[in-house]
Structure formats: structure tokens, C-alpha cells
Design a protein around this motif. Structure first.
Motif, mmCIF file in Angstrom:
data_model
loop_
_atom_site.group_PDB
_atom_site.id
_atom_site.type_symbol
_atom_site.label_atom_id
_atom_site.label_comp_id
_atom_site.label_asym_id
_atom_site.label_seq_id
_atom_site.Cartn_x
_atom_site.Cartn_y
_atom_site.Cartn_z
ATOM 1 N N THR A 1 0.908 -1.011 -0.020
ATOM 2 C CA THR A 1 -0.128 -0.075 0.102
ATOM 3 C C THR A 1 0.934 1.186 -0.051
ATOM 4 O O THR A 1 1.668 1.518 0.811
ATOM 5 N N SER A 2 0.734 2.158 -0.890
ATOM 6 C CA SER A 2 1.695 3.222 -1.234
ATOM 7 C C SER A 2 0.930 4.022 -2.150
ATOM 8 O O SER A 2 0.299 3.746 -2.973
ATOM 9 N N VAL A 3 1.847 5.006 -2.634
ATOM 10 C CA VAL A 3 1.607 5.958 -3.813
ATOM 11 C C VAL A 3 2.829 5.643 -4.661
ATOM 12 O O VAL A 3 3.976 5.859 -4.025
ATOM 13 N N TYR A 4 2.786 5.220 -5.773
ATOM 14 C CA TYR A 4 3.819 4.987 -6.623
ATOM 15 C C TYR A 4 3.799 6.001 -7.807
ATOM 16 O O TYR A 4 2.683 6.560 -8.439
ATOM 17 N N PHE B 1 8.135 13.402 -13.480
ATOM 18 C CA PHE B 1 7.331 12.414 -12.750
ATOM 19 C C PHE B 1 5.894 12.647 -13.350
ATOM 20 O O PHE B 1 5.263 13.646 -13.843
ATOM 21 N N GLY B 2 5.250 11.329 -13.234
ATOM 22 C CA GLY B 2 3.803 11.123 -13.640
ATOM 23 C C GLY B 2 3.065 11.524 -12.332
ATOM 24 O O GLY B 2 3.719 11.806 -11.328
ATOM 25 N N SER B 3 1.748 11.717 -12.240
ATOM 26 C CA SER B 3 0.785 12.271 -11.373
ATOM 27 C C SER B 3 0.740 11.175 -10.442
ATOM 28 O O SER B 3 0.034 11.442 -9.299
ATOM 29 N N GLY B 4 1.109 10.099 -10.353
ATOM 30 C CA GLY B 4 0.941 9.127 -9.374
ATOM 31 C C GLY B 4 -0.005 8.033 -9.299
ATOM 32 O O GLY B 4 -1.280 8.440 -9.916
ATOM 33 N N THR B 5 0.025 6.796 -8.565
ATOM 34 C CA THR B 5 -1.113 5.803 -8.323
ATOM 35 C C THR B 5 -1.074 5.825 -7.103
ATOM 36 O O THR B 5 -0.068 5.269 -6.238
ATOM 37 N N GLN B 6 -2.248 5.840 -6.287
ATOM 38 C CA GLN B 6 -2.615 5.427 -5.211
ATOM 39 C C GLN B 6 -3.179 4.134 -5.071
ATOM 40 O O GLN B 6 -4.124 3.592 -5.680
ATOM 41 N N LEU B 7 -2.388 3.184 -4.298
ATOM 42 C CA LEU B 7 -2.733 1.791 -4.456
ATOM 43 C C LEU B 7 -2.938 1.310 -2.981
ATOM 44 O O LEU B 7 -2.045 1.869 -1.987
ATOM 45 N N SER B 8 -3.923 0.766 -2.832
ATOM 46 C CA SER B 8 -4.347 0.128 -1.443
ATOM 47 C C SER B 8 -4.662 -1.151 -1.532
ATOM 48 O O SER B 8 -5.196 -1.864 -2.664
ATOM 49 N N VAL B 9 -3.729 -2.003 -0.619
ATOM 50 C CA VAL B 9 -3.917 -3.453 -0.462
ATOM 51 C C VAL B 9 -4.682 -3.835 0.698
ATOM 52 O O VAL B 9 -4.260 -3.781 1.575
ATOM 53 N N LEU B 10 -5.866 -4.440 0.737
ATOM 54 C CA LEU B 10 -6.622 -4.734 1.649
ATOM 55 C C LEU B 10 -6.137 -6.083 2.224
ATOM 56 O O LEU B 10 -6.002 -7.085 1.449
#
Lengths: 114, 111
Positions: free
Chosen positions: B86-89, B102-111
Motif C-alpha cells: 500500500t503506497s503511492v507509486y 514525474f507522472g501524477s502518481g497511483t494511489q494503491l491500497s492493498v486490503l
């Protein structure tokens, strides 16, 4: 390995001057970079130093002392929009003529208050 | 010019699921990078590429794979997602020296 230290947070007043310090320890050195990152956004390039001395770019200046492993970013005439995180990053010496990736410090969150 | 484009912008995964993050740049840059950014940890390099068909490990490569089949694209794969991912990539590209775009980022959540 590389170790890059900068303060976690700073607060300054609108119109004032603020200095954000960065110290580094690296096995080699081929440049120090400063990036600005507003909350929720991507980092953007601010400045680059590879030789000792001061680099000025408008309201922003960056200083480098290679012998001391030290840099600072100086922001003058602070504006509210300067509230952001400021990231110090170091490029190790170039290996095999490749583009050695940057290593970033943890960033300094600057809050500009009225 | 779009610069560096990342997709998706947001994603929620369950533990064990897989996914691929896509990064595309239209600046003809040779070098591309994947970073993750966590609170209090700063930007940490996962993998990078110095040209089409090449990849190299960064500081935190475990649990990730990458591919650079085309110069303009750099894919980041998670084969079996874990909550620790879980992080911002952020994807980035550069042509020299260390001026990263940089790109604008991907917010990933792993539950």
C-alpha cells in the motif's frame, strides 16, 4: 550506501526567507538536486548543483559544499503557494557511463503562514 | 505533449491479487524509473531502466517486476499484492543528469 538528512518540518512567515538544509553521505558524488512537491501532487525539479557554490533561480537559490557534504535551499519572499515538501536528492558517481538513479531524502514539509 | 502518464490513478486490491501499473512517456527519454512514496519514508526507488529492453533493481525491488519492451513504456507488476505494498507509486523519466519528470502518481491500497 547513501544517507541523506533534512529536517522533517519547518514553518515560516509569508514574505520572509527560509533556509532548508540537507546533509549527505555518499560513496561518490555526481550532483545534488532539489525538488518541490505540493500535497497530493508529483515532485517537480527546482535546482541542481554539481560544483561548490550558489545557484540562483529567481526567488529560489541552492548552495552546495562538497567537502562538507552539505547543501541548502533558500527561499526568499515567501508566498503561501510555497507551502510544500522540499526533497533533497543525490546522484552517486556515474557507473559504467549510465545514468545513476537519484536517491531522495525524506523531504522537508514547509508551511508558510500569514 | 502529455509528458509522463500513469494509469490507473487509484486502485484497491485484495491481498494476493495481481496488477500492472502502466507508465508512458512521450519525451523520447532513455531512462525510466518506478518509485514508491510512503509517509515518513520519502521516495524510494523500486526498479529502473536505462533503455529499451533493460531493467535494474533499485532500493526496494522485492515483490515487484518490471518490463521495458518499448522505449516509451515502463510497466510495474505486482504478482501477489501484500498490505505492505500500500503506497503511492510514481513513475518518472529523464534524459540526463537527474532532472526527472514525474507522472501524477497511483494511489494503491492493498486490503
Amino acid at each position: 550506501g547513501q544517507n541523506i538528512d533534512q529536517p522533517t518540518e519547518m514553518t515560516a512567515t509569508e514574505g520572509a526567507i527560509v533556509q532548508i538544509n540537507c546533509t549527505y553521505q555518499t560513496s561518490g558524488f555526481n550532483g545534488l538536486f532539489w525538488y518541490q512537491q505540493h500535497a497530493g501532487e508529483a515532485p517537480t525539479f527546482l535546482s541542481y548543483n554539481v560544483l561548490d557554490g550558489l545557484e540562483e533561480k529567481g526567488r529560489f537559490s541552492s548552495f552546495l559544499s562538497r567537502s562538507k557534504g552539505y547543501s541548502y535551499l533558500l527561499l526568499k519572499e515567501l508566498q503561501m503557494k510555497d507551502s510544500a515538501s522540499y526533497l533533497c536528492a543525490v546522484r552517486d558517481r556515474v557507473v559504467n557511463s549510465g545514468n545513476t538513479p537519484l536517491v531522495f531524502g525524506k523531504g522537508t514539509r514547509l508551511s508558510v503562514i500569514a | 505533449n502529455a509528458g509522463v502518464t500513469q494509469t490507473p490513478k487509484f486502485r484497491v486490491l485484495k491481498t494476493g491479487q495481481s496488477m500492472t501499473l502502466l507508465c508512458a512517456q512521450d519525451m523520447n527519454h532513455e531512462y525510466m524509473y518506478w518509485y514508491r512514496q510512503d509517509p515518513g519514508m520519502g521516495l524510494r526507488l523500486i526498479h529502473y531502466s536505462v533503455g529499451e529492453g533493460t531493467t535494474a533493481k533499485g532500493e526496494v525491488p522485492d515483490g515487484y517486476n518490471v518490463s521495458r519492451l518499448k522505449k516509451q513504456n515502463f510497466l510495474l507488476g505486482l504478482e501477489s499484492a501484500a498490505p505492505s505494498q500500500t503506497s503511492v507509486y510514481f513513475c518518472a523519466s529523464s534524459y540526463s543528469v537527474g532532472v526527472l519528470f514525474f507522472g501524477s502518481g497511483t494511489q494503491l491500497s492493498v486490503l
